[in-house]
Design an enzyme around this catalytic site. Structure first.
Site, short mmCIF file in Angstrom:
data_model
loop_
_atom_site.label_atom_id
_atom_site.label_comp_id
_atom_site.label_asym_id
_atom_site.label_seq_id
_atom_site.Cartn_x
_atom_site.Cartn_y
_atom_site.Cartn_z
N LYS A 1 -13.19 45.94 32.66
CA LYS A 1 -12.78 44.56 32.86
C LYS A 1 -12.96 44.16 34.30
O LYS A 1 -12.56 44.92 35.17
CB LYS A 1 -11.30 44.44 32.47
N LYS B 1 -10.33 48.65 35.67
CA LYS B 1 -10.00 47.24 35.85
C LYS B 1 -10.11 46.90 37.32
O LYS B 1 -9.48 47.54 38.17
CB LYS B 1 -8.58 46.98 35.35
C1 PBG Z 1 -2.59 41.76 34.25
C2 PBG Z 1 -3.66 41.12 33.47
C3 PBG Z 1 -4.67 40.32 34.00
C4 PBG Z 1 -5.46 39.89 32.94
C5 PBG Z 1 -4.94 40.45 31.81
N1 PBG Z 1 -3.81 41.21 32.15
C6 PBG Z 1 -5.08 39.95 35.32
C7 PBG Z 1 -4.33 40.09 36.52
O1 PBG Z 1 -3.57 39.14 36.82
O2 PBG Z 1 -4.51 41.09 37.21
C8 PBG Z 1 -6.65 38.99 33.11
C9 PBG Z 1 -7.32 38.50 31.90
C10 PBG Z 1 -8.20 37.35 32.12
O3 PBG Z 1 -8.51 36.93 33.26
O4 PBG Z 1 -8.66 36.83 31.11
N2 PBG Z 1 -1.71 42.49 33.56
#
Ligand code: PBG
Length: 342
Positions: free
Chosen positions: A258, A205
């Site tokens: 991601k 991620k």
């Molecule tokens: C953090 C989390 C994030 C997303 C899902 N879970 C991003 C973040 O703030 O780091 C992003 C998903 C999206 O942008 O659609 N737990």
């Protein structure tokens, strides 16, 4: 053999011939649909940063919405909580009556095995500071800084996962990028007897600007600092293979990359390095909203561009696509547009 004997155009001359030789097919069964559930509301609330998406109350409106997904052939949902209160320790995240826990119980009770329930396991929506772990202060030689404490966070992530499993989640999806999170969650689940609850790890991620609209939707933006000490550097690709390898060793069942679109090469690398694992790609909020806004402005053809993007993610090597386009795309697929638009 080459030109003039070989003419690739021969296989492109007709719609149904192109379709016959197309290498990639997508289906609503490939999708996981992310849903925001919010405490303290009775009606769905529009998310202005994500046109077409809503925050849902934990009541029959949510059930109807998920039923609509099921009717379209989308059977997997990923729940994100937007709680009413937050604290330093993110304790609403592991409250048995927390918003996600209640939503899971409701969906399970009303929809039974028709729905596969994934839950996001992280603290960022539940901490006042908005970080994905506990925040500590470290002072060395008179210089003090805030740090997100990896090891003390692990225990809490285990508690969050167990509370979701107790409510009836099928798969927990840790997204905090803490080192060792998959192992800690696996051990916590197993200790409580949830040996069959699977883990989909946000294994690679990135610290990405593509999460912007999500942070507006979920109110989880860090209040100070950013996530660059725990999420990955967009300049790195090899490192993703290392990150994923660690989660595999720790017991992840499904892997994830991601975001998706700026990271198709990473999806491909992970697919090749771990051919035997289900691989998900998260088509994130910024990727979604860019297309929505451009389509609204008449700059692009929405159906074509969305189907192009979803095929590209699958072509890169993902077999599961987490996407806010899930319901609309499922409708378009039902109309056969994947066959007719290319
Ligand atoms: C953090 C989390 C994030 C997303 C899902 N879970 C991003 C973040 O703030 O780091 C992003 C998903 C999206 O942008 O659609 N737990």
């Amino acid at each position: 053999m080459s030109f003039p004997y070989l003419r690739p155009r021969r296989l492109r001359k007709k719609l149904y011939l192109r379709d016959l030789v197309a290498e990639t097919r997508i289906s609503p069964r490939d999708f996981i649909y992310p849903i925001f559930v919010r405490e303290g509301i009775e009606e769905p609330e529009e998310i202005s940063a994500m046109p077409g998406q809503h925050r849902w109350p934990v009541n029959e409106k949510l059930v109807e919405h998920v039923q609509k997904a099921l009717d379209l052939g989308v059977h997997s949902v990923l729940l994100f909580g937007v709680p009413e209160s937050k604290d330093e320790l993110g304790s609403p995240a592991y409250d048995e009556n927390g918003v996600v826990q209640r939503a899971v119980r409701l969906l399970r009770r009303e929809l039974g095995d028709e729905v596969v329930i994934f839950t996001d396991v992280c603290l960022c929506h539940y901490t006042t500071h908005g970080h994905c772990g506990l925040l500590g202060k470290r002072c060395v030689g008179g210089f003090c800084e805030y740090i997100v404490e990896n090891d003390t966070t692990l225990e809490l992530l285990g508690k969050v996962a167990v509370s979701h499993a107790k409510a009836g989640a099928d798969v927990v999806a840790p997204s905090s990028m803490m080192d060792g999170m998959v192992k800690a969650i696996r051990e916590a689940l197993d200790k409580e007897g949830f040996t069959d609850v699977a883990i989909m790890s946000y294994a690679a991620k990135y610290a990405s600007a593509f999460y912007g609209p999500f942070r507006a939707a979920a109110e989880n933006a860090p209040q100070h600092g950013d996530r660059r000490t725990y999420q990955m550097d967009p300049r790195n690709g090899e490192e993703a293979v290392k990150e994923v390898a660690l989660d595999v060793q720790e017991g992840a069942d499904i892997l994830m990359v991601k975001p998706a679109l700026a990271y198709l090469d990473v999806i491909r690398r992970v697919r090749e390095a771990f051919p035997h694992y289900p691989l998900a790609a998260y088509n994130v909020s910024g990727e979604y909203s860019m297309l929505k806004v451009a389509a609204r402005e008449g700059l692009v053809d929405e159906k074509k561009i969305v189907l192009e993007v979803l095929h590209a993610i699958k072509r890169a090597g993902a077999n599961i696509i987490i996407t806010y386009h899930a319901l609309e795309a499922a409708e378009w697929l039902r109309e056969g547009l994947d066959q007719k638009l290319f």
